[in-house]
Design an enzyme around this catalytic site. Sequence first.
Site, PDB file in Angstrom:
ATOM      1  N   PRO A 291       0.851  -1.199   0.062  1.00  0.00           N
ATOM      2  CA  PRO A 291      -0.068  -0.152   0.109  1.00  0.00           C
ATOM      3  C   PRO A 291       0.907   1.525   0.050  1.00  0.00           C
ATOM      4  O   PRO A 291       2.006   1.298   0.478  1.00  0.00           O
ATOM      5  CB  PRO A 291      -0.823  -0.180   1.365  1.00  0.00           C
ATOM      6  CG  PRO A 291       0.137  -0.773   2.145  1.00  0.00           C
ATOM      7  CD  PRO A 291       0.976  -1.806   1.287  1.00  0.00           C
ATOM      8  N   GLY A 292       0.276   2.385  -0.660  1.00  0.00           N
ATOM      9  CA  GLY A 292       1.234   3.653  -0.768  1.00  0.00           C
ATOM     10  C   GLY A 292       0.020   4.737  -0.262  1.00  0.00           C
ATOM     11  O   GLY A 292       0.252   5.059   0.980  1.00  0.00           O
ATOM     12  N   ARG A 327      -3.082  15.995  -8.633  1.00  0.00           N
ATOM     13  CA  ARG A 327      -4.168  15.266  -8.713  1.00  0.00           C
ATOM     14  C   ARG A 327      -5.503  15.965  -9.300  1.00  0.00           C
ATOM     15  O   ARG A 327      -6.315  15.160 -10.252  1.00  0.00           O
ATOM     16  CB  ARG A 327      -4.428  14.447  -7.548  1.00  0.00           C
ATOM     17  CG  ARG A 327      -3.353  13.804  -6.947  1.00  0.00           C
ATOM     18  CD  ARG A 327      -3.546  13.040  -5.602  1.00  0.00           C
ATOM     19  NE  ARG A 327      -4.454  11.882  -5.834  1.00  0.00           N
ATOM     20  CZ  ARG A 327      -5.684  11.791  -5.701  1.00  0.00           C
ATOM     21  NH1 ARG A 327      -6.429  12.808  -5.003  1.00  0.00           N
ATOM     22  NH2 ARG A 327      -6.529  11.030  -6.176  1.00  0.00           N
ATOM     23  N   CYS A 359      -1.232  28.850 -16.132  1.00  0.00           N
ATOM     24  CA  CYS A 359      -1.850  29.079 -17.384  1.00  0.00           C
ATOM     25  C   CYS A 359      -2.326  27.822 -18.150  1.00  0.00           C
ATOM     26  O   CYS A 359      -1.857  27.605 -19.154  1.00  0.00           O
ATOM     27  CB  CYS A 359      -0.853  29.838 -18.395  1.00  0.00           C
ATOM     28  SG  CYS A 359      -0.344  31.628 -17.652  1.00  0.00           S
ATOM     29  N   TYR A 388       0.906  11.038  -3.392  1.00  0.00           N
ATOM     30  CA  TYR A 388       0.778  11.557  -4.924  1.00  0.00           C
ATOM     31  C   TYR A 388       0.672  13.139  -4.907  1.00  0.00           C
ATOM     32  O   TYR A 388      -0.027  13.642  -5.657  1.00  0.00           O
ATOM     33  CB  TYR A 388      -0.352  10.932  -5.603  1.00  0.00           C
ATOM     34  CG  TYR A 388      -0.267   9.160  -5.544  1.00  0.00           C
ATOM     35  CD1 TYR A 388       0.801   8.586  -6.418  1.00  0.00           C
ATOM     36  CD2 TYR A 388      -0.962   8.638  -4.794  1.00  0.00           C
ATOM     37  CE1 TYR A 388       1.081   7.359  -6.135  1.00  0.00           C
ATOM     38  CE2 TYR A 388      -0.677   7.186  -4.697  1.00  0.00           C
ATOM     39  CZ  TYR A 388       0.383   6.694  -5.603  1.00  0.00           C
ATOM     40  OH  TYR A 388       0.360   5.406  -5.261  1.00  0.00           O
TER      41      TYR A 388
END
Length: 436
Positions: A291-292, A327, A359, A388
Amino acid sequence: MDIDQTGPDPSVRELIAQRQALSMHARDGLLLEEVPLAAIADALGTPAWVYGAGTIRARLAQLRRAFAPTRVHYAVKANDHLAVLRLMAQGGAGADVVSEGEMRRALAAGIAPAHIVFSGTGKTRAELEAALAAGIGQINAESVAEIDMIASAAALTGRTARIALRINPDVAAGTHDKISTGRAGDKFGIPWGEAAEVYARAATLARVEPVGLALHIGSQIVATAPYRAAWERLRALTLALRQAGHRVTRLDAGGGLGIAYRDETTVSPEALAGALGELLGDLDVETMIEPGRWLVAPAGVLLASVVLNKEDGAIVVIDAAMNDLARPAMYGAWHGIVPLDAATATRPAAPRMVVGPVCESSDIFARNRRLPPLPANSRVAILDAGAYGAVMSSVYNARPLAPIAMVDGAHWTTIRERQPVAAMWAGETIPEFLSG
Ligand SMILES: *Cc1c(COP(=O)(O)O)cnc(C)c1O
């Protein structure tokens, strides 16, 4: 996990109540563990990341307790800071790495080579040699071509490679398309129908020792059913391999355990561990998970300041952007946003769009989000940014990498300085032919 959600968003009060690491203090504002985040924003400026060491420690302990005797290999790609990796080492986790760089980080943080698993679809010959030379514990091989490369790297280094075959169980994880990895047609793993043949072939190679099977079906999975389907296949394949006379001593059951970013119903580690025990527990194998996100996402926040308001506060421009936290722009991910100031947090909410200054029209953290007024210079925490987050940051728009602080109970310290502006072009040269 889309940005355009139906149903009411959780309120600021609900977001805090549902997160053990966070609390709102009348005078000091939003706390991570026991540290006022405003104090860190004052000291480091914004944008800035903050990780809670106590939170990571507690989550790792809970996961290991739930899954024991299954070993936990932390997926380094979720957050590869050395301090985070040191917490994992101290808490008894090994590491799952997908590049030589991640392997070097894990080793530098004190994770023993024997407790490192090397995963990934495109490990290079040089990376395989480095992994074998370092004595890492297991390579999860994803193709016949890779197994041949492992065999030749093993011959060169004089080491024996312990490999697990990463199989593609052909199950849909019910998650976002970009983070689903276990369906036929995804680029990952060996089709499970071919696994027995590949295993048999690997067993004939010198200095290659097939020790078992691995799978990883995707990320941010919030249901048990996809895991059950995948692990049933792992079980069946293990039995078939043994029937054919092969030794299978390790099963790597993957990562992907999801968290509640908004109001998702998630699977508890205890429930998932129960399913794992039921399906793989009687096979007399060493089991492992990788798992992360689950371990680190809720332990991190991204602090930002409001630059200005547009359209009477309907659009709030902050100084964090998609180059810091990718994300929302990349997956349409929903992240809670909470003011650091207690009084601000209780003012009447209205729908607002929260955007970064980059932008790109995708540089949006929240759309139609019910938030209190967020005047210029007020500050917010973007929640669940420990996984992440910083690892995916870029210097797009020549925005330097943000600093990182680590909180532990009532203490905090800087664990990465803000990148100096000139460091962004430190490796660049203007060629001679452009002189004059
Ligand atoms: C990304 C990845 C993980 C971790 O996924 P999480 O969703 O963060 O738990 C585990 N194993 C492999 C092979 C991966 O690529």
